[in-house]
Design an enzyme around this catalytic site. Structure first.
Site, PDB file in Angstrom:
ATOM      1  N   ARG A 271       0.889  -1.180   0.000  1.00 16.84           N
ATOM      2  CA  ARG A 271       0.000   0.000   0.000  1.00 16.84           C
ATOM      3  C   ARG A 271       0.913   1.212   0.000  1.00 16.84           C
ATOM      4  NH1 ARG A 271      -5.434   1.306   3.386  1.00 16.84           N
ATOM      5  NH2 ARG A 271      -6.156  -0.045   1.714  1.00 16.84           N
TER       6      ARG A 271
ATOM      7  N   HIS B 213      -7.280   1.106  -6.504  1.00  9.76           N
ATOM      8  CA  HIS B 213      -7.500   0.193  -5.374  1.00  9.76           C
ATOM      9  C   HIS B 213      -8.154  -1.086  -5.922  1.00  9.76           C
ATOM     10  CE1 HIS B 213      -7.814  -1.214  -1.408  1.00  9.76           C
ATOM     11  NE2 HIS B 213      -8.710  -0.388  -0.892  1.00  9.76           N
TER      12      HIS B 213
ATOM     13  N   GLN C 145      -9.962  -3.834  -3.648  1.00 11.52           N
ATOM     14  CA  GLN C 145     -11.273  -3.407  -3.155  1.00 11.52           C
ATOM     15  C   GLN C 145     -12.357  -3.719  -4.179  1.00 11.52           C
ATOM     16  OE1 GLN C 145     -12.146  -1.747  -0.102  1.00 11.52           O
ATOM     17  NE2 GLN C 145     -14.119  -2.419  -0.850  1.00 11.52           N
TER      18      GLN C 145
ATOM     19  N   ASP D 294     -17.473   6.991  -1.676  1.00 12.69           N
ATOM     20  CA  ASP D 294     -16.272   6.860  -0.847  1.00 12.69           C
ATOM     21  C   ASP D 294     -16.028   8.218  -0.197  1.00 12.69           C
ATOM     22  OD1 ASP D 294     -13.917   5.939   0.312  1.00 12.69           O
ATOM     23  OD2 ASP D 294     -12.734   6.017  -1.526  1.00 12.69           O
TER      24      ASP D 294
ATOM     25  N   CYS E 258     -16.383   1.433   0.441  1.00 15.06           N
ATOM     26  CA  CYS E 258     -15.223   0.604   0.809  1.00 15.06           C
ATOM     27  C   CYS E 258     -14.844   0.762   2.272  1.00 15.06           C
ATOM     28  CB  CYS E 258     -14.038   0.947  -0.095  1.00 15.06           C
ATOM     29  SG  CYS E 258     -13.396   2.614   0.128  1.00 15.06           S
TER      30      CYS E 258
ATOM     31  N   ARG F 276     -13.526  -8.724   1.497  1.00 19.00           N
ATOM     32  CA  ARG F 276     -12.108  -8.433   1.268  1.00 19.00           C
ATOM     33  C   ARG F 276     -11.265  -9.689   1.531  1.00 19.00           C
ATOM     34  NH1 ARG F 276     -10.237  -3.281   1.403  1.00 19.00           N
ATOM     35  NH2 ARG F 276      -8.455  -4.267   0.401  1.00 19.00           N
TER      36      ARG F 276
HETATM   37  N1   CP Z   1     -11.297  -0.256   2.231  1.00 18.81           N
HETATM   38  C1   CP Z   1     -10.023  -0.321   2.684  1.00 18.81           C
HETATM   39  O1   CP Z   1      -9.061  -0.522   1.924  1.00 18.81           O
HETATM   40  O2   CP Z   1      -9.898  -0.167   4.035  1.00 18.81           O
HETATM   41  P1   CP Z   1      -8.563   0.027   4.865  1.00 18.81           P
HETATM   42  O3   CP Z   1      -7.994   1.373   4.503  1.00 18.81           O
HETATM   43  O4   CP Z   1      -9.008  -0.055   6.294  1.00 18.81           O
HETATM   44  O5   CP Z   1      -7.592  -1.063   4.490  1.00 18.81           O
HETATM   45  N1  NVA Z   2     -10.126   6.586  -1.279  1.00 23.66           N
HETATM   46  C1  NVA Z   2      -9.725   6.170   0.047  1.00 23.66           C
HETATM   47  C2  NVA Z   2      -9.890   4.691   0.195  1.00 23.66           C
HETATM   48  C3  NVA Z   2      -9.536   4.151   1.541  1.00 23.66           C
HETATM   49  C4  NVA Z   2      -9.683   2.669   1.631  1.00 23.66           C
HETATM   50  C5  NVA Z   2      -8.289   6.580   0.294  1.00 23.66           C
HETATM   51  O1  NVA Z   2      -7.460   6.434  -0.620  1.00 23.66           O
HETATM   52  O2  NVA Z   2      -7.985   7.052   1.390  1.00 23.66           O
END
Ligand code: CP
Ligand code: NVA
Length: 305
Positions: free
Chosen positions: A107, A134, A137, A225, A264, A292
């Site tokens: 990540r 992502h 997701q 989101d 998400c 997930r």
């Molecule tokens: N939706 C998602 O990726 O959640 P986290 O940021 O908690 O991993």
């Molecule tokens: N769009 C959000 C998703 C988190 C899971 C972010 O990137 O923070």
């Protein structure tokens, strides 16, 4: 080598196979304790390094539990307390980790970091969210839609709010599986034209609106989101521009009566969605979060097949 970097790089058959595997593994262990290993233990002896430059709850726990259920093990690493956080090049980290683990999930703040990890690693690399996309997701989201009875081919999925990383992956998936995406975003936070045009070039049906009512009309699923993603700084500007894009009960009434709502998470009740919608009868957010795990398992076994 099979990296899982973005859905636009997969074939429609690969996306379908990953979804089928996710559904099958979920059904096969229904009612089991969460730490019990699947009967076939397909990743016994395998180790995942899951590296986080940004916060995470769902991605972190689901990858760890997914590996346990597949018979493997996980090292969860915080980038800030590893040498990545002191500037060690991703290219060196990639080659070192490739000697120590069988698969890497990253990540990252910058999408380029995930691309660099994949370029230099000798083991599969999985994109666990970047500023651009992502994809993990969206596999869970598609699975949740199918569980709710939505036939993806020909479905109408509405996205309301910020044109962010999660939307990019939804757009990529639409091109692969033949559902249309109706996006309602303020012009200043619309998805990048390049992403939309590339997906249209792959056959995606994408409509862009500034009016949420038009995007949601007759939708099978409504998705939103956060208005402020990790790394975003222009918070005041975002809150002001995105204010009219809240998913509320009035907006949900424009969708099909059987439409579901997805997010998400983490969610902000009273901002991008009202409490009445996210905690209401159309919401499938906790199925989506659980999925997930099942999605990660299908992604991991696909990468290591
Ligand atoms: N939706 C998602 O990726 O959640 P986290 O940021 O908690 O991993
Ligand atoms: N769009 C959000 C998703 C988190 C899971 C972010 O990137 O923070």
């Amino acid at each position: 080598m099979r990296h899982f970097l973005d859905i636009d790089a997969l074939s429609p058959g690969d996306v379908r196979a990953i979804l089928d595997e996710a559904h099958a593994r979920k059904i096969a262990r229904s009612g089991w304790p969460k730490g019990r290993v699947d009967t076939d233990a397909p990743l016994a002896g395998h180790v995942l390094a899951a590296i986080f430059e940004k916060n995470s709850t769902r991605t972190r726990v689901s990858f760890d539990v997914a590996m346990r259920q597949l018979g493997g093990q996980t090292l969860v690493m915080d980038a800030a307390t590893s040498q990545i956080g002191r500037g060690e090049p991703i290219s060196d980290t990639a080659q070192v980790l490739s000697r120590m683990v069988d698969v890497i999930m990253l990540r990252a703040n910058s999408h380029q970091s995930v691309m660099d990890m994949a370029r230099y690693a000798n083991v599969p690399v999985i994109n666990g969210l970047t500023d651009f996309s992502h994809p993990c997701q969206i596999i869970a989201d598609l699975m949740t839609m199918e569980e709710a009875g939505i036939t993806l081919k020909g479905a109408r999925i509405a996205w309301v709010g910020d044109g962010n990383n999660v939307l990019t992956s939804l757009i990529h998936a639409g091109a692969k599986l033949g559902f249309s995406i109706a996006v309602a975003c303020p012009v200043s936070f619309a998805p990048h034209q390049k992403i939309v045009e590339a997906a249209r070039g792959q056959g995606a049906l994408i409509e862009l609106f500034d009016d949420p009512d038009k995007a949601v009309a007759d939708a099978d699923c409504v998705v939103t989101d956060t208005w402020v993603s990790m790394g975003d700084t222009n918070i005041g500007e975002r809150m002001q521009a995105l204010g009219p894009y809240q998913v509320n009960e009035r907006l949900m009434e424009k969708a099909k009566p059987e439409a579901i709502f997805l997010h998400c998470m983490p969610a902000h009740r009273g901002e991008e969605v009202t409490g009445a919608v996210i905690d209401g009868p159309q919401s499938r957010i906790f199925d989506e979060a659980e999925n997930r795990i099942h999605a990660q398992k299908a992604i991991l076994t696909w990468c290591l097949a």
